[in-house]
Design a protein around this motif. Structure first.
Motif, mmCIF file in Angstrom:
data_model
loop_
_atom_site.group_PDB
_atom_site.id
_atom_site.type_symbol
_atom_site.label_atom_id
_atom_site.label_comp_id
_atom_site.label_asym_id
_atom_site.label_seq_id
_atom_site.Cartn_x
_atom_site.Cartn_y
_atom_site.Cartn_z
ATOM 1 N N LEU A 244 13.426 12.275 2.832
ATOM 2 C CA LEU A 244 13.491 10.864 3.152
ATOM 3 C C LEU A 244 12.387 10.558 4.165
ATOM 4 O O LEU A 244 12.327 11.189 5.204
ATOM 5 C CB LEU A 244 14.869 10.537 3.734
ATOM 6 C CG LEU A 244 15.179 9.107 4.083
ATOM 7 C CD1 LEU A 244 15.091 8.205 2.861
ATOM 8 C CD2 LEU A 244 16.577 9.016 4.681
ATOM 9 N N TYR A 245 11.493 9.625 3.822
ATOM 10 C CA TYR A 245 10.365 9.284 4.668
ATOM 11 C C TYR A 245 10.458 7.814 5.074
ATOM 12 O O TYR A 245 10.863 6.971 4.273
ATOM 13 C CB TYR A 245 9.039 9.500 3.914
ATOM 14 C CG TYR A 245 8.819 10.935 3.537
ATOM 15 C CD1 TYR A 245 8.150 11.800 4.403
ATOM 16 C CD2 TYR A 245 9.286 11.443 2.327
ATOM 17 C CE1 TYR A 245 7.960 13.132 4.054
ATOM 18 C CE2 TYR A 245 9.090 12.762 1.980
ATOM 19 C CZ TYR A 245 8.427 13.607 2.857
ATOM 20 O OH TYR A 245 8.243 14.911 2.516
ATOM 21 N N THR A 246 10.079 7.546 6.306
ATOM 22 C CA THR A 246 10.053 6.169 6.779
ATOM 23 C C THR A 246 8.830 5.947 7.646
ATOM 24 O O THR A 246 8.259 6.888 8.199
ATOM 25 C CB THR A 246 11.358 5.817 7.548
ATOM 26 O OG1 THR A 246 11.386 4.404 7.763
ATOM 27 C CG2 THR A 246 11.423 6.545 8.864
ATOM 28 N N ALA A 247 8.428 4.695 7.752
ATOM 29 C CA ALA A 247 7.286 4.323 8.591
ATOM 30 C C ALA A 247 7.323 2.818 8.764
ATOM 31 O O ALA A 247 8.142 2.128 8.159
ATOM 32 C CB ALA A 247 5.971 4.756 7.937
ATOM 33 N N GLY A 248 6.428 2.320 9.561
ATOM 34 C CA GLY A 248 6.274 0.882 9.674
ATOM 35 C C GLY A 248 6.640 0.325 11.024
ATOM 36 O O GLY A 248 5.927 -0.494 11.562
ATOM 37 N N PHE B 32 11.174 1.229 7.658
ATOM 38 C CA PHE B 32 12.190 1.396 8.695
ATOM 39 C C PHE B 32 13.331 0.390 8.580
ATOM 40 O O PHE B 32 14.504 0.751 8.655
ATOM 41 C CB PHE B 32 11.525 1.311 10.073
ATOM 42 C CG PHE B 32 12.470 1.551 11.206
ATOM 43 C CD1 PHE B 32 12.918 2.830 11.489
ATOM 44 C CD2 PHE B 32 12.923 0.502 11.986
ATOM 45 C CE1 PHE B 32 13.794 3.067 12.528
ATOM 46 C CE2 PHE B 32 13.799 0.727 13.029
ATOM 47 C CZ PHE B 32 14.239 2.012 13.306
ATOM 48 N N VAL B 33 13.015 -0.877 8.396
ATOM 49 C CA VAL B 33 14.050 -1.916 8.287
ATOM 50 C C VAL B 33 14.936 -1.643 7.071
ATOM 51 O O VAL B 33 16.168 -1.752 7.146
ATOM 52 C CB VAL B 33 13.414 -3.317 8.209
ATOM 53 C CG1 VAL B 33 14.448 -4.370 7.899
ATOM 54 C CG2 VAL B 33 12.689 -3.639 9.504
ATOM 55 N N ASP C 139 0.797 -1.225 0.000
ATOM 56 C CA ASP C 139 0.000 0.000 0.000
ATOM 57 C C ASP C 139 0.833 1.280 0.000
ATOM 58 O O ASP C 139 0.382 2.307 -0.497
ATOM 59 C CB ASP C 139 -1.013 0.002 1.147
ATOM 60 C CG ASP C 139 -0.392 -0.073 2.527
ATOM 61 O OD1 ASP C 139 0.774 -0.493 2.640
ATOM 62 O OD2 ASP C 139 -1.074 0.279 3.493
ATOM 63 N N VAL C 140 2.049 1.248 0.490
ATOM 64 C CA VAL C 140 2.894 2.441 0.476
ATOM 65 C C VAL C 140 3.217 2.870 -0.954
ATOM 66 O O VAL C 140 3.472 4.039 -1.217
ATOM 67 C CB VAL C 140 4.184 2.205 1.295
ATOM 68 C CG1 VAL C 140 5.146 3.366 1.195
ATOM 69 C CG2 VAL C 140 3.815 1.954 2.752
#
Length: 184
Positions: free
Chosen positions: A178-182, A155-156, A109-110
């Motif tokens: 730079l974007y991260t999530a999870g 993130f990983v 979905d990202v």
């Protein structure tokens, strides 16, 4: 594909011959199928402007899209995204026309964030081959060569990417966002 069609119960299915064959007659028996190779698109007669959503009874609570996950836990699950939620998820992301890497696979979905942010802002979406995505040293070189300006990484993946980036000491002067999530 049969499981997804059965779960989603679409009213209309856009399909080519290969897709129809893969699904089988039973899976599409109760669905209107538009053959993309032979049908005259009914939307071809519609005006080129967007219809008024209010006149159609649509609101921000209606769906913008549904994406089915890869099924890594067993069975693919549908993820529904309303127009309002989509707009909110994109609101916090920069508004400039940037070169964005399509890192996420299309069944995650990202990936929709990566797509829609480029379409919203008129940016460029840069596609990457699967083998490059899996090897972070190759990915780092790709990002440098393609002058990627915006990157979404789980993130990983960000942790592993940062290790390789630090070890190789590659400069990425074009990278702005730079974007991260999870995960935490």
């Amino acid at each position: 594909m049969r499981q997804i069609v059965g779960d989603a119960e679409p009213k209309l299915l856009l399909c080519d011959v290969a897709g129809r064959t893969a699904l089988g007659a039973e899976a599409v028996a109760d669905v209107t199928v538009v053959d993309l190779e032979t049908a005259t698109p009914t939307w071809g007669e519609r005006p080129p402007s967007n219809p008024d959503p209010g006149a159609l009874g649509l609101s921000s609570r209606h769906l913008a899209y549904v994406i089915y996950t890869s099924g890594s836990t067993g069975i693919p699950k549908g993820v529904e995204m309303s127009h309002g939620a989509l707009v909110n998820s994109l609101a916090g992301i920069g508004t400039s026309k940037l070169r964005t890497l399509q890192f996420a696979t299309l069944n995650f979905d990202v990936s929709c964030q990566e797509l829609f942010i480029c379409w919203k802002d008129g940016g460029v979406l840069v596609l990457v081959r699967e083998e490059t995505r899996r090897h972070f040293s190759d990915l780092l070189e790709f990002i440098e060569r393609e002058a990627i300006e915006r990157l979404f990484l789980p993130f990983v993946a960000l942790n592993h990417f940062a290790e390789v980036w630090s070890a190789q000491r590659v400069q990425l002067p074009s990278l702005r966002e730079l974007y991260t999530a999870g995960e935490r």
